[in-house]
Scaffold this active site. Structure first.
Site, PDB file in Angstrom:
ATOM      1  N   HIS A 179       0.828  -1.224   0.000  1.00 49.78           N
ATOM      2  CA  HIS A 179       0.000   0.000   0.000  1.00 49.78           C
ATOM      3  C   HIS A 179       0.853   1.261   0.000  1.00 49.78           C
ATOM      4  O   HIS A 179       0.397   2.340   0.380  1.00 49.78           O
ATOM      5  CB  HIS A 179      -0.933   0.045   1.228  1.00 49.78           C
ATOM      6  CG  HIS A 179      -2.013  -0.972   1.238  1.00 49.78           C
ATOM      7  ND1 HIS A 179      -2.488  -1.557   2.405  1.00 49.78           N
ATOM      8  CD2 HIS A 179      -2.727  -1.543   0.230  1.00 49.78           C
ATOM      9  CE1 HIS A 179      -3.435  -2.423   2.119  1.00 49.78           C
ATOM     10  NE2 HIS A 179      -3.601  -2.438   0.798  1.00 49.78           N
ATOM     11  N   ARG A 211      -7.966 -11.742   5.481  1.00 48.46           N
ATOM     12  CA  ARG A 211      -6.600 -12.118   5.824  1.00 48.46           C
ATOM     13  C   ARG A 211      -6.388 -12.029   7.326  1.00 48.46           C
ATOM     14  O   ARG A 211      -6.899 -11.133   7.989  1.00 48.46           O
ATOM     15  CB  ARG A 211      -5.594 -11.222   5.086  1.00 48.46           C
ATOM     16  CG  ARG A 211      -5.390 -11.608   3.648  1.00 48.46           C
ATOM     17  CD  ARG A 211      -4.529 -10.599   2.911  1.00 48.46           C
ATOM     18  NE  ARG A 211      -5.336  -9.668   2.147  1.00 48.46           N
ATOM     19  CZ  ARG A 211      -4.873  -8.611   1.495  1.00 48.46           C
ATOM     20  NH1 ARG A 211      -3.587  -8.320   1.535  1.00 48.46           N
ATOM     21  NH2 ARG A 211      -5.671  -7.822   0.822  1.00 48.46           N
TER      22      ARG A 211
END
Length: 378
Positions: free
Chosen positions: A165, A226
């Site tokens: 990210h 996740r």
């Protein structure tokens, strides 16, 4: 410059035609369900069926709505850049290195490469640039990125913390500095990118010095599906019990909020909590507690803290997640303004708060377009 920004996923292709001068997205949309039944092109609030057996066909559908003559460059989001420390113009050498990195991000990089190859074929002669999620975090000091395993084995195989990210973290930290009216080089910031995937970063004087994701995008915060941080011993036990492939699928696709409650979307989770679902309430507590721990850790790592930014889908739109993530951090000088938080900011901390807290919308497409222009100009 007008840049066609492409973000290729395993079954999707997000795109924008972005004007780097006006910093506006002139066209923005996506092709979804690539290679699956009934693929669709979403554009301008409407959707229509398209032929998209693969990324090449998906890009052909996109170029039916984006005039080729206006595309001056193409900027690609690449999740794992391995040893790349900056965005790079795509050539055969770059493509070869990206092939090697696919083993480090098997869920992401093969799709990114499929998008690159489709664009090279469809737009020959148009310069193309790879913008890496990992590049911003390459400024981490060795003691932050190195795992405590055999140094020889780690160095031979690239076993280290990379972070992800990064394009969003870099963009938001720059925007936050602008909103604060202070040079980025003077600030200690924590950026919380909270979406279906989630990560935190410590940005000290404009440089990433730590981030929650590591060798893969599984490490760190609890996410939609996740797991985030788990004991390596548990991972080994899961691999023994289920086999490596099934354990990998479990930790990537059936864990996180989904594993805890059966719901991966925070909107569904809130509805379940309102209906009295105890598992959903526990899931939200686990999710926000992990965020709170990272805030405290990163404030310690930087020797203090000036501001926090919440960004991405959950960070920008979920006041309850923001409230619970900051609850109990008053000792750091964080004091929330409940009404401003409910409205969504941009500033959600009170005037007395020594650490200011903000909601800062991310714009990864604009960041990729600006990076593409910068690389080509140099």
């Amino acid at each position: 410059m007008k840049v066609l920004v492409l973000n290729a996923g395993s079954s999707s292709l997000k795109f924008s035609l972005t004007n780097t001068t006006s910093k506006e997205h002139e066209i923005r949309g996506s092709v979804e369900r690539i290679g699956l039944h009934d693929p669709v092109l979403r554009l301008g609030g409407s959707s229509r069926p398209v032929a998209a057996a693969d990324h090449r066909q998906a890009l052909e559908a996109v170029l039916g709505h984006v005039p080729k003559s206006e595309v001056q460059a193409v900027g690609h989001r690449v999740v794992h850049g391995g040893s790349f420390t900056a965005s790079s113009r795509i050539d055969e050498n770059v493509l070869s290195r990206l092939e090697e990195f696919s083993r480090l991000a098997p869920l992401h990089n093969p799709a990114n490469l499929a998008g690159i190859r489709a664009a090279l074929e469809a737009l020959p002669g148009v310069p193309q640039v790879a913008v890496f999620d990992t590049a911003f975090h390459q400024t981490m000091p060795e003691y932050a990125w190195r795992y405590a395993i055999s140094k020889e084995l780690a160095d031979q195989n690239g076993y280290r913390r990379y972070g992800f990210h990064g394009t969003s973290h870099r963009y938001v930290s720059g925007r936050l500095a602008e909103m604060l009216g202070h040079p980025l080089e003077e600030l200690r910031l924590i950026i919380l990118h909270l979406g279906n995937g989630a990560s935190a970063s410590a940005v000290l004087h404009g440089r990433s010095v730590d981030t929650s994701m590591g060798f893969t995008p599984m490490e760190g915060l609890v996410m939609g599906t996740r797991s985030g941080d788990v004991d390596p011993g548990l991972v080994l036990e899961l691999a023994r019990q289920l086999g490596v492939e099934e354990a990998t699928s479990l930790l990537n696709k059936q864990s996180g909020l989904e594993g805890l409650s059966g719901y991966s979307d925070l909107r569904d989770l809130h509805r379940q909590i309102a209906a009295g679902n105890a598992d959903a309430e526990t899931a939200l507590r686990v999710y926000t507690y992990r965020i709170k721990k990272f805030i405290g850790a990163y404030a310690a790592a930087m020797g203090g803290l000036d501001a926090i930014a919440f960004t991405a889908g959950v960070g920008e739109n979920d006041p309850e997640v923001r409230r619970m993530s900051l609850e109990g951090l008053e000792f750091l000088g964080i004091k929330l303004d409940p009404e401003a938080n409910r409205r969504g900011g941009p500033r959600i901390s009170s005037d007395e708060s020594r650490v200011s807290v903000w909601v800062v919308p991310t714009d990864e497409e604009l960041a990729i377009a600006l990076d593409t222009e910068k690389v080509l100009a140099s």
